[in-house]
Write an enzyme that holds these catalytic residues in place. Sequence first.
Site, PDB file in Angstrom:
ATOM      1  N   ASN A   9       0.730  -1.137   0.081  1.00  0.00           N
ATOM      2  CA  ASN A   9       0.125  -0.013   0.545  1.00  0.00           C
ATOM      3  C   ASN A   9       0.915   1.440   0.485  1.00  0.00           C
ATOM      4  O   ASN A   9       1.187   1.138   0.695  1.00  0.00           O
ATOM      5  CB  ASN A   9      -1.209   0.105   1.526  1.00  0.00           C
ATOM      6  CG  ASN A   9      -1.679   1.183   1.544  1.00  0.00           C
ATOM      7  OD1 ASN A   9      -1.428   2.459   0.632  1.00  0.00           O
ATOM      8  ND2 ASN A   9      -2.044   1.177   2.417  1.00  0.00           N
ATOM      9  N   LYS A  11      -0.012   4.210  -0.187  1.00  0.00           N
ATOM     10  CA  LYS A  11      -0.056   5.453   0.129  1.00  0.00           C
ATOM     11  C   LYS A  11       0.126   6.949  -0.998  1.00  0.00           C
ATOM     12  O   LYS A  11      -0.242   6.599  -1.847  1.00  0.00           O
ATOM     13  CB  LYS A  11       0.061   5.420   1.839  1.00  0.00           C
ATOM     14  CG  LYS A  11      -0.326   4.375   2.597  1.00  0.00           C
ATOM     15  CD  LYS A  11       0.099   4.275   4.557  1.00  0.00           C
ATOM     16  CE  LYS A  11      -0.282   3.247   4.524  1.00  0.00           C
ATOM     17  NZ  LYS A  11       0.673   3.058   6.303  1.00  0.00           N
ATOM     18  N   HIS A  93      -9.672   1.015   5.409  1.00  0.00           N
ATOM     19  CA  HIS A  93      -8.254   1.473   5.542  1.00  0.00           C
ATOM     20  C   HIS A  93      -8.651   2.237   7.556  1.00  0.00           C
ATOM     21  O   HIS A  93      -8.621   3.402   7.164  1.00  0.00           O
ATOM     22  CB  HIS A  93      -7.633   1.950   4.783  1.00  0.00           C
ATOM     23  CG  HIS A  93      -5.707   1.636   5.763  1.00  0.00           C
ATOM     24  ND1 HIS A  93      -5.504   2.771   6.255  1.00  0.00           N
ATOM     25  CD2 HIS A  93      -4.799   1.012   5.382  1.00  0.00           C
ATOM     26  CE1 HIS A  93      -4.395   2.528   6.373  1.00  0.00           C
ATOM     27  NE2 HIS A  93      -3.836   1.095   5.700  1.00  0.00           N
ATOM     28  N   GLU A  95      -6.900   4.805   7.894  1.00  0.00           N
ATOM     29  CA  GLU A  95      -6.388   6.021   7.816  1.00  0.00           C
ATOM     30  C   GLU A  95      -7.524   6.509   6.749  1.00  0.00           C
ATOM     31  O   GLU A  95      -7.434   7.892   6.783  1.00  0.00           O
ATOM     32  CB  GLU A  95      -5.245   6.535   6.790  1.00  0.00           C
ATOM     33  CG  GLU A  95      -4.348   6.170   7.541  1.00  0.00           C
ATOM     34  CD  GLU A  95      -2.983   5.161   6.904  1.00  0.00           C
ATOM     35  OE1 GLU A  95      -2.729   5.513   5.341  1.00  0.00           O
ATOM     36  OE2 GLU A  95      -1.855   4.846   7.425  1.00  0.00           O
ATOM     37  N   GLU A 165      -4.817  -4.916  11.056  1.00  0.00           N
ATOM     38  CA  GLU A 165      -4.188  -3.797  11.097  1.00  0.00           C
ATOM     39  C   GLU A 165      -4.417  -3.302  11.743  1.00  0.00           C
ATOM     40  O   GLU A 165      -4.837  -1.763  12.539  1.00  0.00           O
ATOM     41  CB  GLU A 165      -3.917  -3.061   9.931  1.00  0.00           C
ATOM     42  CG  GLU A 165      -3.929  -3.111   8.529  1.00  0.00           C
ATOM     43  CD  GLU A 165      -3.444  -2.617   7.735  1.00  0.00           C
ATOM     44  OE1 GLU A 165      -2.241  -2.028   7.068  1.00  0.00           O
ATOM     45  OE2 GLU A 165      -3.991  -1.783   7.047  1.00  0.00           O
ATOM     46  N   GLY A 171       2.665   2.687  10.438  1.00  0.00           N
ATOM     47  CA  GLY A 171       4.111   3.240  10.840  1.00  0.00           C
ATOM     48  C   GLY A 171       4.871   3.796  11.647  1.00  0.00           C
ATOM     49  O   GLY A 171       5.568   4.967  11.992  1.00  0.00           O
ATOM     50  N   SER A 209       3.722  -1.984   9.737  1.00  0.00           N
ATOM     51  CA  SER A 209       5.521  -1.935  10.705  1.00  0.00           C
ATOM     52  C   SER A 209       6.074  -3.553  10.106  1.00  0.00           C
ATOM     53  O   SER A 209       7.087  -3.825  11.317  1.00  0.00           O
ATOM     54  CB  SER A 209       5.937  -1.865  12.316  1.00  0.00           C
ATOM     55  OG  SER A 209       5.633  -0.176  11.850  1.00  0.00           O
TER      56      SER A 209
HETATM   57  P1  13P Z   1       2.974   0.432   7.254  1.00  0.00           P
HETATM   58  O1  13P Z   1       3.975  -1.027   6.767  1.00  0.00           O
HETATM   59  O2  13P Z   1       3.819   1.635   7.000  1.00  0.00           O
HETATM   60  O3  13P Z   1       3.517   0.229   8.658  1.00  0.00           O
HETATM   61  O4  13P Z   1       1.667   0.532   7.287  1.00  0.00           O
HETATM   62  C1  13P Z   1       0.971  -0.082   6.960  1.00  0.00           C
HETATM   63  C2  13P Z   1      -0.293  -0.021   6.625  1.00  0.00           C
HETATM   64  O5  13P Z   1      -0.997   0.969   7.081  1.00  0.00           O
HETATM   65  C3  13P Z   1      -0.515  -0.892   5.273  1.00  0.00           C
HETATM   66  O6  13P Z   1      -2.245  -0.900   4.217  1.00  0.00           O
END
Ligand code: 13P
Length: 247
Positions: A9, A11, A93, A95, A165, A171, A209
Site C-alpha cells: 500500500n 499510500k 483502511h 487512515e 492492521e 508506521g 510495520s
Molecule cells: P506500515 O507498513 O508503513 O506500518 O503501514 C501499514 C499499512 O497501513 C498498510 O496498509
Amino acid sequence: MRKTWVLGNWKLNNDSQSIRQWLEDFQQVEVPSNAVVGVAPVSIYSQHVAAHAPQNLLVGSQNVSQFDGGAYTGEVSAAMLSDAKIAFSLVGHSERRMYFGETNEITKDKVNALLQTGIIPVLCCGESQVQYETGKSQSVVESQLRAVLDHVAAEDVAKLVIAYEPVWAIGTGLTATPEYAQQMHQFIRALVAEYSSSASDLPILYGGSCNGSNAKELFAQADIDGGLIGGASLKVSDFNKIIEAAR
Ligand code: 13P
C-alpha cells in the site's frame, strides 16, 4: 493450502518517475509459487501501473467509491477500477476511517460495490492504541467485521481478503508480536466461520510495520497468510525481502 499474500500500500507516495523505477526494479523479483503479490498505487497512477505490471504482480486501488456513478465529485467507481484492470481494492483502511470519516456503514457499501464487479475487497480492520491498551481489541475488530459480514451474501464471503492492521503498529515501527497477531487472526477466522464454511480458506493478512526482519516469523503463524505493507513496499529491495519471507 492457503497462499501467502504480500500486498503493498503505497499510500500518498510515489510519482511517475519513481513508479517507472519501481516497475523496472520489480522485474528482478521472483515471486514464489505459493505467493500472491500486489501493489496499490495512488489512483491517478494505478491504470498506468496495471498496464505495465508483469503477470506476477496484481495491481490494486487504495480506495473505491460506494456509489456506482453520478454527481459524486472526486470519486472513482468499482466499475471504473475494473475497466482499468484493477484486481483488488483496500476498503476501510484505518487512515480512511480516521481522516476521511469512513464509517462501518460506508465500508460495507464499498465492499458490496467491489463484489458486484469482481474486484477483490481487502477489508481492513484493527484497533487503536487506546482500545488496545484497554483490552478492547477483539470487540472493536468484531464490530468492524460484523458490520460488513452481516450484509454480504454467504457465497461472497469466500471472495474477501481481510487485513488485520492494529492502528498502533501502523508506521510506528511497533510491530505486533507474532503471538498477539496470531491470536487476533485466529479470532477473526473464527468470526468469519460463523458466516461462511470457507473461513479456513480465507486469506487474513497482517499489517503494521511489517518488514524484511519480522515478516518470516509473522507469516509462520498458523492464521497469518501474509502482509499488507506500507513503508516497506516503497522500495522493491525492501518489498522483496518480505516476498522472500513468503517462501
Ligand atoms: P506500515 O507498513 O508503513 O506500518 O503501514 C501499514 C499499512 O497501513 C498498510 O496498509
